[in-house]
Design an enzyme around this catalytic site. Structure first.
Site, PDB file in Angstrom:
ATOM      1  N   HIS A  43      -7.781  -0.721   1.086  1.00  0.00           N
ATOM      2  CA  HIS A  43      -6.999  -1.833   1.074  1.00  0.00           C
ATOM      3  C   HIS A  43      -6.844  -2.558  -0.334  1.00  0.00           C
ATOM      4  O   HIS A  43      -7.636  -1.869  -1.161  1.00  0.00           O
ATOM      5  CB  HIS A  43      -7.583  -2.956   2.020  1.00  0.00           C
ATOM      6  N   HIS A 126      -6.124  -4.098  -6.913  1.00  0.00           N
ATOM      7  CA  HIS A 126      -6.663  -2.581  -7.071  1.00  0.00           C
ATOM      8  C   HIS A 126      -7.119  -2.562  -5.809  1.00  0.00           C
ATOM      9  O   HIS A 126      -7.427  -3.413  -4.740  1.00  0.00           O
ATOM     10  CB  HIS A 126      -7.829  -2.481  -8.010  1.00  0.00           C
TER      11      HIS A 126
END
Length: 184
Positions: A43, A126
């Site tokens: 995720h 990220h």
């Protein structure tokens, strides 16, 4: 998912990739040394709330439901490394304006409702690929195009095998006709 109101939950908001993006991310993990993040846990964190009383879930779902519709395409074109935490990750060379706007909208809504969250300076979007990792070798790969519109509220449950992420509520920001309804 049943939640006891007396529980403390570890929560975060994230962009949740579809199966094609997760599969491409797993291919980036293959040459990496470290503890790979499981497929189901990949995720991009938008806001980490940390340990919260279970009563926050209702308000967090309302925040999710009220996020403005948008259609953001991310181009994952970079692999990086956070040496202090020994984390290998994938991300973008430049933060798209729409993603920065979504993160800011979420943080403003949390602040307005008095919900504490971690904010460590500048937003560095990220996807963590490996923990306890060594510096990854230069990886040449075709950019991963991700139509990132699936936002979720997640509970992180730590067990003997590590963390498992359970989606508490989700919402597509793509479909303006969806209105403000978050599914639980």
């Amino acid at each position: 998912m049943s939640i006891n109101p007396n529980d403390k939950l570890r929560l975060f908001f994230a962009l949740w990739p579809d199966d094609a993006v997760k599969t491409a991310l797993m291919q980036l993990q293959a040459p990496m040394q470290g503890r790979w993040i499981p497929y189901g846990n990949l995720h991009l964190t938008l806001a980490f709330l940390g340990m919260q009383p279970a009563s926050v879930v209702t308000t967090a779902k309302e925040i999710l439901a009220q996020l403005q519709p948008r259609d953001e395409t991310l181009v994952i074109d970079k692999v990086g490394y956070f040496p202090r935490n020994r984390v290998a990750w994938a991300g973008t060379h430049q933060v798209p304006d729409g993603l920065a706007s979504l993160e800011q909208e979420l943080h403003s809504a949390l602040s307005a409702r008095g919900i504490a969250y971690d904010r460590h300076g500048t937003f560095k979007p990220h996807i963590t690929l490996a923990r306890d990792a060594s510096l990854p070798a230069d990886i040449v790969f075709d950019p991963i195009v991700w139509r990132a519109h699936h936002v979720v509220l997640v509970q992180s449950v730590t067990g003997s095998d590590g963390s498992v992420y359970e989606v508490v509520a989700s919402r597509s920001l793509h479909d303006p006709a969806q209105g403000g309804n978050a599914s639980s």
